[in-house]
Design a protein around this motif. Structure first.
Motif, short mmCIF file in Angstrom:
data_model
loop_
_atom_site.label_atom_id
_atom_site.label_comp_id
_atom_site.label_asym_id
_atom_site.label_seq_id
_atom_site.Cartn_x
_atom_site.Cartn_y
_atom_site.Cartn_z
N ALA A 177 0.16 3.87 -2.79
CA ALA A 177 -0.65 5.02 -2.37
C ALA A 177 0.17 6.29 -2.20
O ALA A 177 -0.37 7.38 -2.29
N GLU A 205 1.62 10.31 -8.22
CA GLU A 205 0.35 10.40 -8.94
C GLU A 205 -0.85 9.96 -8.09
O GLU A 205 -1.99 10.25 -8.42
N GLU A 206 -0.61 9.29 -6.98
CA GLU A 206 -1.69 8.84 -6.10
C GLU A 206 -1.88 9.75 -4.89
O GLU A 206 -2.83 9.57 -4.13
N ARG A 207 -1.04 10.70 -4.68
CA ARG A 207 -1.03 11.49 -3.45
C ARG A 207 -2.28 12.34 -3.24
O ARG A 207 -2.57 12.72 -2.12
N GLN A 208 -3.00 12.67 -4.29
CA GLN A 208 -4.18 13.51 -4.14
C GLN A 208 -5.41 12.71 -3.73
O GLN A 208 -6.43 13.29 -3.39
N ARG A 209 -5.31 11.39 -3.73
CA ARG A 209 -6.44 10.56 -3.30
C ARG A 209 -6.61 10.66 -1.79
O ARG A 209 -5.64 10.66 -1.04
N ASN A 210 -7.85 10.70 -1.36
CA ASN A 210 -8.14 10.71 0.07
C ASN A 210 -8.26 9.27 0.56
O ASN A 210 -8.80 8.42 -0.14
N PHE A 211 -7.75 9.00 1.76
CA PHE A 211 -7.82 7.64 2.31
C PHE A 211 -7.73 7.71 3.83
O PHE A 211 -7.33 8.72 4.40
N TRP A 256 0.83 -1.20 0.00
CA TRP A 256 0.00 0.00 0.00
C TRP A 256 0.86 1.25 0.00
O TRP A 256 0.61 2.18 -0.76
N ASN A 274 -6.32 15.67 0.46
CA ASN A 274 -5.81 16.74 -0.41
C ASN A 274 -4.30 16.76 -0.50
O ASN A 274 -3.67 17.83 -0.46
#
Length: 154
Positions: free
Chosen positions: A59, A63-69, A55, A97
């Motif tokens: 994650a 390119e994945e850093r703007q996804r919220n989790f 993960w 964010n």
């Protein structure tokens, strides 16, 4: 730093938050917390068990850093040193964010809160220094409420 437990009552939950943990230091911070636990339960995102290392490599890519989790994990028999122990600690890694916060929450007897918060302040201040994270704060949940905050740095 002076600590106060004014206004806190039995049965309250407490949390410690480290804000803006650099993406490349998240796994190090989580691993340090794991090292203080007698048992580490599988991490979950949305109720689905994930492999922490896989993960973190996917994650936390740019390119994945703007996804919220919200990664959640229980740690058992958590030791802060000496007699400062918690039966269960809830670890959360929250991405929002592009920023990542690492949080822990726990229940404690009011008589233990001052000692636990002093130990957590020392631990999280060290993790902050090592990782270059932003502010750290601790207090009754939610720690964003300054009226029940016990400490804050940054």
């Amino acid at each position: 730093m002076k600590f106060t437990t004014k206004g806190l009552s039995m049965g309250d939950a407490y949390e410690v938050v480290m804000e803006d943990v650099p993406h490349d230091c998240v796994l190090m911070v989580v691993s340090e917390l794991h090292g203080l636990a007698g048992s580490v339960f599988p991490p979950e995102i949305d109720g689905i068990v994930v492999d922490l290392h896989a993960w973190s490599h996917s994650a936390l890519r740019s390119e994945e850093r703007q996804r919220n989790f919200c990664l959640i994990q229980r740690l058992g028999d958590f030791s802060l040193g000496g007699s400062a122990r918690l039966k269960v600690l809830l670890l959360r890694v929250i991405g929002f964010n592009g920023a990542i916060d690492v949080e822990v929450s726990f229940d404690a007897e009011p008589s233990d809160v001052q000692m636990l918060m002093q130990e957590f302040q020392t631990l999280f201040f060290c993790l902050k220094r090592c990782s270059g994270a932003g502010a750290i704060c601790g207090g009754m949940e939610p720690v964003a409420d300054s009226a029940t905050r016990i400490f804050m740095h940054g």
